[in-house]
Design a protein around this motif. Sequence first.
Motif, PDB file in Angstrom:
ATOM      1  N   TRP A 138       0.840  -1.192   0.000  1.00 58.87           N
ATOM      2  CA  TRP A 138       0.000   0.000   0.000  1.00 58.87           C
ATOM      3  C   TRP A 138       0.880   1.249   0.000  1.00 58.87           C
ATOM      4  O   TRP A 138       2.006   1.218   0.487  1.00 58.87           O
ATOM      5  CB  TRP A 138      -0.908  -0.004   1.225  1.00 58.87           C
ATOM      6  CG  TRP A 138      -1.798  -1.205   1.260  1.00 58.87           C
ATOM      7  CD1 TRP A 138      -1.504  -2.428   1.810  1.00 58.87           C
ATOM      8  CD2 TRP A 138      -3.092  -1.332   0.696  1.00 58.87           C
ATOM      9  NE1 TRP A 138      -2.544  -3.294   1.623  1.00 58.87           N
ATOM     10  CE2 TRP A 138      -3.539  -2.651   0.938  1.00 58.87           C
ATOM     11  CE3 TRP A 138      -3.933  -0.463   0.011  1.00 58.87           C
ATOM     12  CZ2 TRP A 138      -4.784  -3.113   0.518  1.00 58.87           C
ATOM     13  CZ3 TRP A 138      -5.167  -0.928  -0.407  1.00 58.87           C
ATOM     14  CH2 TRP A 138      -5.592  -2.231  -0.152  1.00 58.87           C
ATOM     15  N   ALA A 139       0.374   2.346  -0.526  1.00 61.31           N
ATOM     16  CA  ALA A 139       1.103   3.616  -0.479  1.00 61.31           C
ATOM     17  C   ALA A 139       1.181   4.078   0.973  1.00 61.31           C
ATOM     18  O   ALA A 139       0.211   3.970   1.717  1.00 61.31           O
ATOM     19  CB  ALA A 139       0.392   4.662  -1.332  1.00 61.31           C
ATOM     20  N   SER A 140       2.330   4.573   1.363  1.00 65.76           N
ATOM     21  CA  SER A 140       2.550   4.914   2.773  1.00 65.76           C
ATOM     22  C   SER A 140       2.003   6.289   3.167  1.00 65.76           C
ATOM     23  O   SER A 140       1.904   6.585   4.350  1.00 65.76           O
ATOM     24  CB  SER A 140       4.040   4.853   3.097  1.00 65.76           C
ATOM     25  OG  SER A 140       4.748   5.785   2.307  1.00 65.76           O
ATOM     26  N   ASP A 141       1.636   7.095   2.195  1.00 63.11           N
ATOM     27  CA  ASP A 141       1.233   8.469   2.502  1.00 63.11           C
ATOM     28  C   ASP A 141      -0.271   8.676   2.694  1.00 63.11           C
ATOM     29  O   ASP A 141      -0.722   9.795   2.922  1.00 63.11           O
ATOM     30  CB  ASP A 141       1.732   9.422   1.407  1.00 63.11           C
ATOM     31  CG  ASP A 141       1.170   9.083   0.038  1.00 63.11           C
ATOM     32  OD1 ASP A 141       0.677   7.950  -0.162  1.00 63.11           O
ATOM     33  OD2 ASP A 141       1.226   9.951  -0.857  1.00 63.11           O
ATOM     34  N   ARG A 142      -1.073   7.607   2.619  1.00 66.45           N
ATOM     35  CA  ARG A 142      -2.524   7.730   2.766  1.00 66.45           C
ATOM     36  C   ARG A 142      -3.080   6.546   3.541  1.00 66.45           C
ATOM     37  O   ARG A 142      -2.556   5.444   3.456  1.00 66.45           O
ATOM     38  CB  ARG A 142      -3.219   7.746   1.416  1.00 66.45           C
ATOM     39  CG  ARG A 142      -2.735   8.746   0.454  1.00 66.45           C
ATOM     40  CD  ARG A 142      -3.546   8.734  -0.827  1.00 66.45           C
ATOM     41  NE  ARG A 142      -3.220   7.664  -1.768  1.00 66.45           N
ATOM     42  CZ  ARG A 142      -2.060   7.531  -2.401  1.00 66.45           C
ATOM     43  NH1 ARG A 142      -1.076   8.345  -2.147  1.00 66.45           N
ATOM     44  NH2 ARG A 142      -1.878   6.588  -3.273  1.00 66.45           N
ATOM     45  N   GLN A 166      -3.194   2.716   8.698  1.00 65.37           N
ATOM     46  CA  GLN A 166      -2.159   3.580   8.131  1.00 65.37           C
ATOM     47  C   GLN A 166      -0.921   2.741   7.816  1.00 65.37           C
ATOM     48  O   GLN A 166      -0.279   2.225   8.717  1.00 65.37           O
ATOM     49  CB  GLN A 166      -1.782   4.702   9.096  1.00 65.37           C
ATOM     50  CG  GLN A 166      -0.741   5.657   8.541  1.00 65.37           C
ATOM     51  CD  GLN A 166      -1.200   6.347   7.260  1.00 65.37           C
ATOM     52  OE1 GLN A 166      -2.260   6.953   7.219  1.00 65.37           O
ATOM     53  NE2 GLN A 166      -0.385   6.260   6.205  1.00 65.37           N
ATOM     54  N   ASN A 225       2.905   1.684   6.941  1.00 65.46           N
ATOM     55  CA  ASN A 225       4.197   2.244   7.337  1.00 65.46           C
ATOM     56  C   ASN A 225       4.975   2.656   6.086  1.00 65.46           C
ATOM     57  O   ASN A 225       4.457   2.573   4.965  1.00 65.46           O
ATOM     58  CB  ASN A 225       4.975   1.263   8.220  1.00 65.46           C
ATOM     59  CG  ASN A 225       5.335  -0.026   7.499  1.00 65.46           C
ATOM     60  OD1 ASN A 225       5.364  -0.109   6.266  1.00 65.46           O
ATOM     61  ND2 ASN A 225       5.616  -1.061   8.276  1.00 65.46           N
ATOM     62  N   ASP A 226       6.214   3.084   6.259  1.00 65.83           N
ATOM     63  CA  ASP A 226       7.022   3.556   5.132  1.00 65.83           C
ATOM     64  C   ASP A 226       7.257   2.493   4.074  1.00 65.83           C
ATOM     65  O   ASP A 226       7.537   2.814   2.923  1.00 65.83           O
ATOM     66  CB  ASP A 226       8.378   4.082   5.629  1.00 65.83           C
ATOM     67  CG  ASP A 226       8.232   5.375   6.409  1.00 65.83           C
ATOM     68  OD1 ASP A 226       7.195   6.058   6.261  1.00 65.83           O
ATOM     69  OD2 ASP A 226       9.146   5.701   7.183  1.00 65.83           O
ATOM     70  N   GLY A 278       4.929   0.288   3.187  1.00 67.45           N
ATOM     71  CA  GLY A 278       3.650  -0.087   2.586  1.00 67.45           C
ATOM     72  C   GLY A 278       2.928  -1.213   3.294  1.00 67.45           C
ATOM     73  O   GLY A 278       1.989  -1.785   2.741  1.00 67.45           O
ATOM     74  N   GLN A 283      -7.649   2.110  -1.142  1.00 69.90           N
ATOM     75  CA  GLN A 283      -6.838   3.302  -0.943  1.00 69.90           C
ATOM     76  C   GLN A 283      -7.030   4.196  -2.160  1.00 69.90           C
ATOM     77  O   GLN A 283      -6.862   3.738  -3.291  1.00 69.90           O
ATOM     78  CB  GLN A 283      -5.370   2.923  -0.766  1.00 69.90           C
ATOM     79  CG  GLN A 283      -4.497   4.038  -0.292  1.00 69.90           C
ATOM     80  CD  GLN A 283      -3.087   3.537  -0.023  1.00 69.90           C
ATOM     81  OE1 GLN A 283      -2.482   2.888  -0.864  1.00 69.90           O
ATOM     82  NE2 GLN A 283      -2.564   3.855   1.156  1.00 69.90           N
ATOM     83  N   ASP A 286      -6.357   7.756  -4.467  1.00 73.89           N
ATOM     84  CA  ASP A 286      -5.324   8.741  -4.780  1.00 73.89           C
ATOM     85  C   ASP A 286      -5.833  10.141  -4.430  1.00 73.89           C
ATOM     86  O   ASP A 286      -6.946  10.301  -3.911  1.00 73.89           O
ATOM     87  CB  ASP A 286      -4.885   8.631  -6.244  1.00 73.89           C
ATOM     88  CG  ASP A 286      -5.995   8.925  -7.243  1.00 73.89           C
ATOM     89  OD1 ASP A 286      -7.032   9.531  -6.860  1.00 73.89           O
ATOM     90  OD2 ASP A 286      -5.843   8.561  -8.414  1.00 73.89           O
ATOM     91  N   GLU A 287      -5.038  11.147  -4.717  1.00 78.64           N
ATOM     92  CA  GLU A 287      -5.383  12.522  -4.372  1.00 78.64           C
ATOM     93  C   GLU A 287      -6.668  12.989  -5.038  1.00 78.64           C
ATOM     94  O   GLU A 287      -7.377  13.850  -4.517  1.00 78.64           O
ATOM     95  CB  GLU A 287      -4.236  13.476  -4.731  1.00 78.64           C
ATOM     96  CG  GLU A 287      -2.965  13.257  -3.919  1.00 78.64           C
ATOM     97  CD  GLU A 287      -2.136  12.055  -4.390  1.00 78.64           C
ATOM     98  OE1 GLU A 287      -2.331  11.568  -5.525  1.00 78.64           O
ATOM     99  OE2 GLU A 287      -1.302  11.598  -3.604  1.00 78.64           O
TER     100      GLU A 287
END
Length: 190
Positions: free
Chosen positions: A100-104, A127, A129-130, A132, A164, A166-167
């Motif tokens: 998974w992307a770590s920023d979301r 959430q 971690n760094d 994923g 998850q 995206d922006e």
Amino acid sequence: MNHSDNVQAAATLSVPEHDLGISSEPFEVTAELVATNLNFGGGQLPDEMMSTVERIWLDTDFTWPTTLAVTRIMLSVEPSPDTEPPQEVWSRVSILGTGWASDRPVSLTWNNAFGFPGASIALPAAQPNDNGFFGIDVVMKTTPRRHSDFVWEHNNQLVLVAQQKDEAGQIEHSAAQRAIPPHVIWQWAR
């Protein structure tokens, strides 16, 4: 009202999500935990391949596939003499995610939760971690349901869905695990 009427009344009760006492607790994701929960040809990863997983684990350039797995289900029972049945049952479900992307955050939902609005129960987000990965225990109070109302067919049992976005709000990653036993949200009542 006789005993069977009490059970019927309790079994048909539809409890709003906020009454389920849903909470979550993150747990540490390790290479051993990931290796234990990897499937290899329908079975667990052979012990002799653990060193390969450990090497990949340390490789920051390796991209793990997006996965979701229920690693453990525990039920606990507490006496509740004023209810029918006279107990409260809590479920604790350990959920592991990779890739998974770590920023979301990752949204989690129980689908096929027949009897709840939209046949779905939103869970606390996880959430990553760094690297994923995420590990989260979801705890919730089960709802009484008659045993004859349980759905046992593979495609109608609970489905854990993770997404998850995206922006722009589009689903970027998703995964699901099917055929989770209904006891996670339903307390068996005769």
